[in-house]
Design an enzyme around this catalytic site. Structure first.
Site, PDB file in Angstrom:
ATOM      1  N   SER A  11       3.359-109.501  10.595  1.00  0.00           N
ATOM      2  CA  SER A  11       4.084-108.511   9.805  1.00  0.00           C
ATOM      3  C   SER A  11       3.197-107.304   9.492  1.00  0.00           C
ATOM      4  CB  SER A  11       4.625-109.146   8.532  1.00  0.00           C
ATOM      5  OG  SER A  11       3.653-109.949   7.928  1.00  0.00           O
ATOM      6  N   CYS A  12       1.935-107.379   9.900  1.00  0.00           N
ATOM      7  CA  CYS A  12       1.038-106.224   9.774  1.00  0.00           C
ATOM      8  C   CYS A  12       1.496-105.118  10.727  1.00  0.00           C
ATOM      9  CB  CYS A  12      -0.382-106.580  10.207  1.00  0.00           C
ATOM     10  SG  CYS A  12      -1.207-107.767   9.185  1.00  0.00           S
ATOM     11  N   ILE A  13       0.979-103.914  10.473  1.00  0.00           N
ATOM     12  CA  ILE A  13       1.275-102.807  11.378  1.00  0.00           C
ATOM     13  C   ILE A  13      -0.019-102.163  11.853  1.00  0.00           C
ATOM     14  CG2 ILE A  13       2.333-100.506  11.545  1.00  0.00           C
ATOM     15  CD1 ILE A  13       4.646-101.494  10.143  1.00  0.00           C
TER      16      ILE A  13
END
Lengths: 294, 174
Positions: B28-30
């Site tokens: 879910s990191c970017i």
């Protein structure tokens, strides 16, 4: 029985305890006291008479707490980074006894899990001695070495009197071995996973995570329940990162407990990660009558 | 070529001329890839969360979208990049845990919130996103080749794709 919680209460210094992380250490050591109390013979495996173990490790706790932070700059120079480094050093300092305690807890929790798994699959399982490590949240995704290999992860948030996060992870090969035991067939690739396949593994994760949580819950007297599990088949680090992010939204600590569960024919290994909240650790602490901890 | 520079969670790395920057296993990191093609300066930020809880106590600026974007620009400007002409690609923001009981599973929308926050943070500094590979259920690994300006994305079950090339045409501009 040479120790009651009140005696800890009296000896516990309150001024030197830094905010945050070191809770973990204390919790890890104190929480399993009832393990000893109810399951004394287990300690014999550590090669020490039960009482001696208890006396020694309480002494260790008090010593570590009394020493406090090594220097002010340990905590001020780089914010959380130093806290974490400090925690790791401190954890390492605790050495064999602190580790044994966490391991023992994992042993019981995951031992129950292995039994349940055996009942579920009709296969005989063996479990290796668990390894326990504490680590910084940002290092969590690297637990498996920044791996891009597909893993299966079953993640469960913890609710109840306190919150937290836990997950059980196994390699794709291990998952296939499990599927063959449970359903006599395994999906070829992560894209082929059917609803049935998914729910079978979710159930396994549910049992493993749930047994572990029940064990901690019983020993500490803090009521913790597992929320419905969710599963993913993806890069190891993507799953661990997701868990770390969920936990980063409040203050959590990371303990990883790695254990291998073997089957006679096809060996598979899994590992288990738990991220308790600082408040939760605090609550467990208070349940042992250590009011100053809050 | 030298081995790629790993950009860990909450990290920001910048490079000039040559090298490769990579974020392994974005859930879910970017990963925000930024590129100044005139100077050959590249930057990659690994954002964990949408916004800082307390702006005065941020341990790592790269952790949050709202603090990470300005810090990425600052570090690139330090190397001599023209931060008003940066080209941007964003990757990640997936909801990795997809199997579970519908309705009872925990609300895990952090990926979507991250995407929104990153887009807003980039709008705030007047930068346009040229390519993106966001959302969905798959973890991604992104690599940014500093010399060629190529952004590649890998997932577990699909072959590696070229998301865009900052120096040339944008084959998959979103």
């Amino acid at each position: 029985m040479c120790l009651i919680p009140e005696s800890v209460h009296t000896f516990l210094p309150t001024n030197h305890r830094p905010e945050g992380e070191p809770f973990l250490v204390v919790w890890a050591i104190l929480a399993p006291l009832p393990v000893f109390r109810f399951r004394g013979p287990i300690w014999h495996r550590l090669g020490l008479p039960a009482c001696e173990v208890t006396g020694k490790f309480v002494e260790q706790v008090l010593l570590r707490l009394e020493q406090g932070p090594r220097s002010e700059s340990d905590f001020e120079s780089e914010g959380n980074g130093s806290h974490r480094r400090f925690m790791r050093e401190r954890y390492a300092e605790l050495g064999p006894i602190g580790q044994s305690v966490i391991k023992e807890m994992a042993n019981i929790g995951l031992g129950n899990a292995t039994t349940s798994l055996a009942e579920m699959t009709g296969h005989c399982f063996e479990m290796s001695v668990p390894e326990a490590t504490t680590l910084a949240m940002e290092d969590l995704p690297n637990l498996a070495g920044a791996s891009e290999d597909p893993f299966v992860g079953i993640y469960m948030p913890i609710s109840g009197e306190t919150t937290g996060h836990m997950g059980f992870f196994l390699s794709w090969d291990s998952a296939q071995a499990l599927w063959k035991m449970l359903l006599n067939a395994a999906p070829e690739t992560p894209d082929d996973i059917s609803e049935m396949d998914a729910s079978a593994l979710i159930e396994v994760g549910n049992i493993i995570n749930g047994s572990f949580l029940r064990a901690i819950s019983e020993f500490s007297g803090v009521n913790m329940m597992a929320s419905p599990p969710v599963m993913s088949v993806d890069m190891m680090s993507a799953m661990l990162a997701t868990m770390a992010i969920e936990a980063s939204q409040t203050h959590h600590l990371a303990i990883s407990i790695r254990t291998e569960i073997f089957d006679k024919s096809s060996s598979f290994s899994g590992f288990f990660v738990m991220l308790p909240t600082i408040e939760g650790v605090d609550m467990i602490f208070r349940n042992f009558g250590i009011a100053e901890a809050s | 070529m030298s081995s790629p520079v790993l950009v860990g969670m909450a990290d920001i790395k910048v490079a000039k001329g040559t090298g490769t920057l990579t974020c392994v296993g974005l859930g879910s990191c970017i990963g925000i890839c930024a590129f100044d093609s005139s100077q050959g300066i590249a930057g990659l930020a690994h954002i964990m969360l949408p916004e800082a809880f307390d702006k005065n106590h941020v341990d790592k600026l790269g952790k949050f979208a709202d603090t990470g974007v300005p810090e990425l620009l600052r570090q690139m400007a330090e190397l001599g990049a023209n931060t008003r002409r940066l080209q941007i690609a964003i990757v990640g923001g997936a909801q990795v845990f997809k199997f579970g009981t519908p309705g009872t599973a925990p609300k895990m929308d952090i990926g979507a919130r991250n995407i929104e926050a990153v887009q807003k943070a980039l709008r705030d500094v007047n930068l346009q996103i040229q390519a993106k590979d966001v959302g969905g259920n798959l973890g991604r690994t992104v690599t940014l080749d500093v010399a060629t300006g190529t952004v590649k994305v890998r997932t577990v079950s699909k072959a590696e794709i070229v998301l865009c090339n900052f120096k040339g045409a944008m084959p998959l501009a979103a």
